[in-house]
Design an enzyme around this catalytic site. Sequence first.
Site, PDB file in Angstrom:
ATOM      1  N   ASP A 140      42.881  46.588  44.102  1.00 28.01           N
ATOM      2  CA  ASP A 140      42.884  46.897  42.668  1.00 28.01           C
ATOM      3  C   ASP A 140      44.285  46.725  42.077  1.00 28.01           C
ATOM      4  O   ASP A 140      44.462  46.118  41.020  1.00 28.01           O
ATOM      5  CB  ASP A 140      42.445  48.354  42.432  1.00 28.01           C
ATOM      6  CG  ASP A 140      40.932  48.521  42.508  1.00 28.01           C
ATOM      7  OD1 ASP A 140      40.215  47.503  42.593  1.00 28.01           O
ATOM      8  OD2 ASP A 140      40.481  49.681  42.471  1.00 28.01           O
ATOM      9  N   GLU A 153      39.292  40.194  44.592  1.00 21.52           N
ATOM     10  CA  GLU A 153      38.910  39.518  45.843  1.00 21.52           C
ATOM     11  C   GLU A 153      40.054  38.658  46.374  1.00 21.52           C
ATOM     12  O   GLU A 153      40.269  38.586  47.583  1.00 21.52           O
ATOM     13  CB  GLU A 153      37.652  38.660  45.638  1.00 21.52           C
ATOM     14  CG  GLU A 153      36.396  39.459  45.283  1.00 21.52           C
ATOM     15  CD  GLU A 153      36.008  40.497  46.335  1.00 21.52           C
ATOM     16  OE1 GLU A 153      36.240  40.240  47.534  1.00 21.52           O
ATOM     17  OE2 GLU A 153      35.509  41.569  45.961  1.00 21.52           O
TER      18      GLU A 153
END
Length: 482
Positions: free
Chosen positions: A200, A132
């Site tokens: 990611d 995030e």
Amino acid sequence: MLKFAKIASALLLSGLLITPAAANLSSLPDMGTAAASTLTIEKENEYGDAYMRMMRASQPVISDPLLNEYITALGGKLVANASDVRTSFDFFLIQNRDINAFAFFGGHIGLHTGLFLHARTESELASVVAHEIAHVTQRHLARSMEEQSKRSPATMAAMIGSLMLAIASPEAGIAALQATTAASMQGQINYTRSNEQEADRIGMQTLAKSGFQPSAMPTFFGRLADEYRYVSTPPAMLLTHPLPDSRLSESRQRAQQYPVVTPPNESDYQHARARIVARFAGIDAKAAHDWFDRQLARTNNPHRDALQYGKALVYLDNEQLDKAESILNTLLQREPNNRFYLDAATDLSVHQKAYETAITRLEKALQQAPGNAVLRLNLVYALQAAERYEESISLLNRYTFDHPDDMNGWSMLNTAYGKIGNRAGELAARAELYALRGQWQRAIQEYIQAGRLVEHGSVEQSMYDARIDQLRIAHQRMEALQ
Ligand SMILES: [Zn+2]
């Protein structure tokens, strides 16, 4: 600290929801590829601020000082090891068993408590947080909205309004989107696949630099995918972060390129997790004890103290004080400065009406950790239980100055002023609670009323007047976002 009293439900959000303005595509600036051309960091921060107020008013944001201290420390450690950090960050928890995490403008990152129930190690939780953080540092939200505004006859503000709802509560958000804007905007909630890959990849770098185990990312995502593969309603996080096999295998391959490390001591994580199971999982005492007992029955479980701590909390919350005390005494002998234990033990003393014991212990602990927010709030709680309201007020005046965005401080100040019959102080503290929930009009009203109760020309009156001016400006600024 015991669960804080819920602030009256009358304090509900009004007037902050951003309604879609009329289609006004022509006034949008010509956009280049960089998001910065449309939305400045300052604007993002303003949206972020509005969003947080809306969250406090509409979501069960957890105001538990210990859990907030934990998540802020974890987030801070990851941010310190992230690159391209241009905003400040703010981490908060929402009591919700559904597994979800989301990022918004201004570095606000929300985590559902459900994540703690599923993340078995701190590295697993950290992998979600790092992902995030990467969405924020890469400005994915601004970039994707910019893309969207090229195609859709809606202003950025209208999209942000819908997004604010959608991010925290995908179901409500999708309904709002359909009601207000073209259904095609639903795609807007989700980042693109390339955004996800980037988050990611960059998230894993941050994870590794912070000393966590990179393989925790594919492990956690893989477990989620397995658990929910055949479930008709997957958790929110899988709706906004789909886990195609390609993403998982990429993540596994990437993790293999990093050396295997021994992650840092995760005692704090395991204690925070136990606290969530005991107090914020929405299960009854028996179910909570069963959960702790099942974990304790596993041989070689390295986190026995955290599990015992969880059991002590359940005993404490159910007034089985002797049982709670015997566990906490053992734990405190091993770790006298552990704040999870100090919090529970002083809470226990308050339950036993041994207020002085609690107060002395907290004052001593504060000498070791001056300024610590958890200890300060616990001390206020103990002082108020002992009906030493005046002392609690002087502590709270300093606390609210240091932590103006913490509802706990204002809420306890509101209580204390009420108890000693200081009506103006009570109204002023309540005004701050309204403001933190974006209810500007009511906040201003409370201050106006407070101003009438104090002496004309007094310090209080000029303070209230100054605050009214600030609140009016903040209100106007927020209206201008629409
Ligand atoms: Zn994502």
